[in-house]
Write a protein that holds these residues in place. Structure first.
Motif, PDB file in Angstrom:
ATOM      1  N   VAL A 171       0.822  -1.210   0.000  1.00 28.02           N
ATOM      2  CA  VAL A 171       0.000   0.000   0.000  1.00 28.02           C
ATOM      3  C   VAL A 171       0.859   1.265   0.000  1.00 28.02           C
ATOM      4  O   VAL A 171       0.625   2.188  -0.786  1.00 28.02           O
ATOM      5  CB  VAL A 171      -0.978   0.007   1.192  1.00 28.02           C
ATOM      6  N   GLY A 172       1.837   1.335   0.874  1.00 28.05           N
ATOM      7  CA  GLY A 172       2.693   2.523   0.951  1.00 28.05           C
ATOM      8  C   GLY A 172       3.439   2.791  -0.344  1.00 28.05           C
ATOM      9  O   GLY A 172       3.357   3.907  -0.892  1.00 28.05           O
ATOM     10  N   PRO A 173       4.188   1.803  -0.865  1.00 30.97           N
ATOM     11  CA  PRO A 173       4.882   2.022  -2.136  1.00 30.97           C
ATOM     12  C   PRO A 173       3.948   2.375  -3.289  1.00 30.97           C
ATOM     13  O   PRO A 173       4.281   3.203  -4.141  1.00 30.97           O
ATOM     14  CB  PRO A 173       5.576   0.677  -2.384  1.00 30.97           C
ATOM     15  N   LEU A 174       2.766   1.751  -3.339  1.00 27.45           N
ATOM     16  CA  LEU A 174       1.835   2.053  -4.427  1.00 27.45           C
ATOM     17  C   LEU A 174       1.321   3.482  -4.321  1.00 27.45           C
ATOM     18  O   LEU A 174       1.174   4.181  -5.328  1.00 27.45           O
ATOM     19  CB  LEU A 174       0.665   1.069  -4.411  1.00 27.45           C
ATOM     20  N   ALA A 175       1.035   3.931  -3.098  1.00 26.24           N
ATOM     21  CA  ALA A 175       0.573   5.304  -2.902  1.00 26.24           C
ATOM     22  C   ALA A 175       1.657   6.300  -3.295  1.00 26.24           C
ATOM     23  O   ALA A 175       1.369   7.373  -3.836  1.00 26.24           O
ATOM     24  CB  ALA A 175       0.155   5.516  -1.452  1.00 26.24           C
ATOM     25  N   ALA A 176       2.921   5.928  -3.025  1.00 30.52           N
ATOM     26  CA  ALA A 176       4.036   6.808  -3.361  1.00 30.52           C
ATOM     27  C   ALA A 176       4.437   6.709  -4.830  1.00 30.52           C
ATOM     28  O   ALA A 176       5.109   7.587  -5.356  1.00 30.52           O
ATOM     29  CB  ALA A 176       5.245   6.473  -2.484  1.00 30.52           C
ATOM     30  N   GLY A 177       4.051   5.620  -5.472  1.00 31.98           N
ATOM     31  CA  GLY A 177       4.386   5.435  -6.883  1.00 31.98           C
ATOM     32  C   GLY A 177       5.700   4.740  -7.136  1.00 31.98           C
ATOM     33  O   GLY A 177       6.133   4.600  -8.276  1.00 31.98           O
ATOM     34  N   HIS A 178       6.342   4.260  -6.078  1.00 31.62           N
ATOM     35  CA  HIS A 178       7.615   3.546  -6.259  1.00 31.62           C
ATOM     36  C   HIS A 178       7.889   2.705  -5.021  1.00 31.62           C
ATOM     37  O   HIS A 178       7.302   2.928  -3.956  1.00 31.62           O
ATOM     38  CB  HIS A 178       8.769   4.521  -6.492  1.00 31.62           C
ATOM     39  N   ALA A 179       8.786   1.733  -5.159  1.00 27.42           N
ATOM     40  CA  ALA A 179       9.141   0.863  -4.038  1.00 27.42           C
ATOM     41  C   ALA A 179      10.649   0.703  -3.971  1.00 27.42           C
ATOM     42  O   ALA A 179      11.359   0.880  -4.965  1.00 27.42           O
ATOM     43  CB  ALA A 179       8.490  -0.515  -4.206  1.00 27.42           C
ATOM     44  N   ASP A 180      11.157   0.378  -2.781  1.00 29.25           N
ATOM     45  CA  ASP A 180      12.577   0.085  -2.639  1.00 29.25           C
ATOM     46  C   ASP A 180      12.905  -1.196  -3.397  1.00 29.25           C
ATOM     47  O   ASP A 180      12.058  -2.094  -3.501  1.00 29.25           O
ATOM     48  CB  ASP A 180      12.938  -0.095  -1.165  1.00 29.25           C
ATOM     49  N   PRO A 181      14.125  -1.334  -3.895  1.00 33.27           N
ATOM     50  CA  PRO A 181      14.495  -2.531  -4.662  1.00 33.27           C
ATOM     51  C   PRO A 181      14.356  -3.833  -3.877  1.00 33.27           C
ATOM     52  O   PRO A 181      14.172  -4.892  -4.474  1.00 33.27           O
ATOM     53  CB  PRO A 181      15.962  -2.271  -5.038  1.00 33.27           C
ATOM     54  N   ASP A 182      14.463  -3.742  -2.548  1.00 34.67           N
ATOM     55  CA  ASP A 182      14.412  -4.977  -1.762  1.00 34.67           C
ATOM     56  C   ASP A 182      12.997  -5.320  -1.279  1.00 34.67           C
ATOM     57  O   ASP A 182      12.818  -6.268  -0.509  1.00 34.67           O
ATOM     58  CB  ASP A 182      15.358  -4.897  -0.568  1.00 34.67           C
ATOM     59  N   THR A 183      11.999  -4.579  -1.724  1.00 32.90           N
ATOM     60  CA  THR A 183      10.630  -4.832  -1.249  1.00 32.90           C
ATOM     61  C   THR A 183      10.168  -6.246  -1.586  1.00 32.90           C
ATOM     62  O   THR A 183       9.702  -6.989  -0.711  1.00 32.90           O
ATOM     63  CB  THR A 183       9.646  -3.810  -1.847  1.00 32.90           C
ATOM     64  N   ILE A 184      10.273  -6.637  -2.845  1.00 30.82           N
ATOM     65  CA  ILE A 184       9.801  -7.962  -3.237  1.00 30.82           C
ATOM     66  C   ILE A 184      10.666  -9.074  -2.637  1.00 30.82           C
ATOM     67  O   ILE A 184      10.119 -10.056  -2.105  1.00 30.82           O
ATOM     68  CB  ILE A 184       9.708  -8.070  -4.768  1.00 30.82           C
ATOM     69  N   PRO A 185      12.008  -8.987  -2.652  1.00 34.85           N
ATOM     70  CA  PRO A 185      12.801 -10.030  -1.984  1.00 34.85           C
ATOM     71  C   PRO A 185      12.462 -10.184  -0.504  1.00 34.85           C
ATOM     72  O   PRO A 185      12.402 -11.311   0.011  1.00 34.85           O
ATOM     73  CB  PRO A 185      14.248  -9.546  -2.179  1.00 34.85           C
ATOM     74  N   ASN A 186      12.231  -9.069   0.194  1.00 37.84           N
ATOM     75  CA  ASN A 186      11.864  -9.158   1.604  1.00 37.84           C
ATOM     76  C   ASN A 186      10.495  -9.806   1.785  1.00 37.84           C
ATOM     77  O   ASN A 186      10.277 -10.581   2.729  1.00 37.84           O
ATOM     78  CB  ASN A 186      11.871  -7.769   2.253  1.00 37.84           C
ATOM     79  N   LEU A 187       9.564  -9.506   0.901  1.00 41.39           N
ATOM     80  CA  LEU A 187       8.250 -10.129   0.960  1.00 41.39           C
ATOM     81  C   LEU A 187       8.361 -11.631   0.742  1.00 41.39           C
ATOM     82  O   LEU A 187       7.694 -12.424   1.423  1.00 41.39           O
ATOM     83  CB  LEU A 187       7.328  -9.520  -0.099  1.00 41.39           C
ATOM     84  N   ILE A 188       9.180 -12.025  -0.206  1.00 35.88           N
ATOM     85  CA  ILE A 188       9.354 -13.454  -0.474  1.00 35.88           C
ATOM     86  C   ILE A 188       9.927 -14.167   0.745  1.00 35.88           C
ATOM     87  O   ILE A 188       9.438 -15.232   1.156  1.00 35.88           O
ATOM     88  CB  ILE A 188      10.261 -13.660  -1.706  1.00 35.88           C
ATOM     89  N   SER A 189      10.966 -13.597   1.359  1.00 32.96           N
ATOM     90  CA  SER A 189      11.557 -14.198   2.557  1.00 32.96           C
ATOM     91  C   SER A 189      10.537 -14.317   3.680  1.00 32.96           C
ATOM     92  O   SER A 189      10.441 -15.352   4.346  1.00 32.96           O
ATOM     93  CB  SER A 189      12.758 -13.376   3.029  1.00 32.96           C
TER      94      SER A 189
END
Length: 203
Positions: A171-189
């Motif tokens: 939600v936060g990254p989508l509202a801001a329009g961008h995400a940190d590069p490690d967002t998806i790897p951290n979610l996977i872990s």
């Protein structure tokens, strides 16, 4: 004698309806629900507002149907990614990478699907959206538990928790329009640890 529509009329009506839904999806991706007035949709579709009302009685019905169409594509994309995965671990990774990756490529649209405040008709569709993703994950977990590849757990509960967590993180990254590069790897872990599977750091 009863009036009967000709096949050509039906085809034109169907084409107009599809065009209206396509335009609504474009406006959702650009402006969210606020920019999807009947007047705005009609103008971009090149039709009169009355033509939109022939297919959708009000804005809520239009947005709910547009939501259903967009979500159907998203659910199908995730389901196909899971089918291509060789095991449960890869299946969970496929869900996160596909769901989050597609969301971050179209952040305004994804925010509208996941979190933007809207009326009850779309909220009902949003719940169905979450349940559809839950069911995909639950099926992966259920098979893995049955094969003894994961610790005993309630697959539906775990899947619902994972879908909720992924949505909340995005939600936060989508509202801001961008995400940190490690967002998806951290979610996977996080997801792998939550289901009791090995991850790269914690076997």
């Amino acid at each position: 004698m009863a009036y009967r529509r000709t096949p050509g009329v039906d085809a034109r009506r169907a084409a107009t309806r599809d065009r209206v839904l396509g335009v609504t999806r474009e406006l959702l991706a650009e402006t969210g629900y606020a920019g999807c007035s009947i007047a705005a949709v009609a103008k971009r579709a090149g039709v009169a507002a009355g033509s939109v009302y022939l297919h959708f009685p009000n804005k809520a019905d239009l947005l709910a149907e547009a939501f259903r169409v967009v979500v159907r594509h998203e659910v199908e994309a995730v389901a196909q990614a899971v089918l291509a995965a060789p095991d449960h671990r890869a299946g969970v990774i496929a869900v996160v990478e596909t769901f989050a990756g597609r969301a971050l490529k179209a952040p305004r649209l994804a925010y509208a699907l996941l979190a933007e405040p809207i009326d009850a008709a779309v909220e009902r569709e949003r719940l169905r959206f979450r349940l559809a993703f839950r069911d995909i994950v639950a099926e992966v977990l259920d098979q893995a538990v049955r094969r003894g590849e994961l610790p005993p757990q309630n697959p539906a509960v775990t899947a619902a928790a994972l879908v909720g967590a992924v949505g909340e993180v995005l939600v936060g990254p989508l509202a801001a329009g961008h995400a940190d590069p490690d967002t998806i790897p951290n979610l996977i872990s996080f997801c792998l640890r939550a289901i009791g599977a090995d991850d790269a750091v914690h076997p």
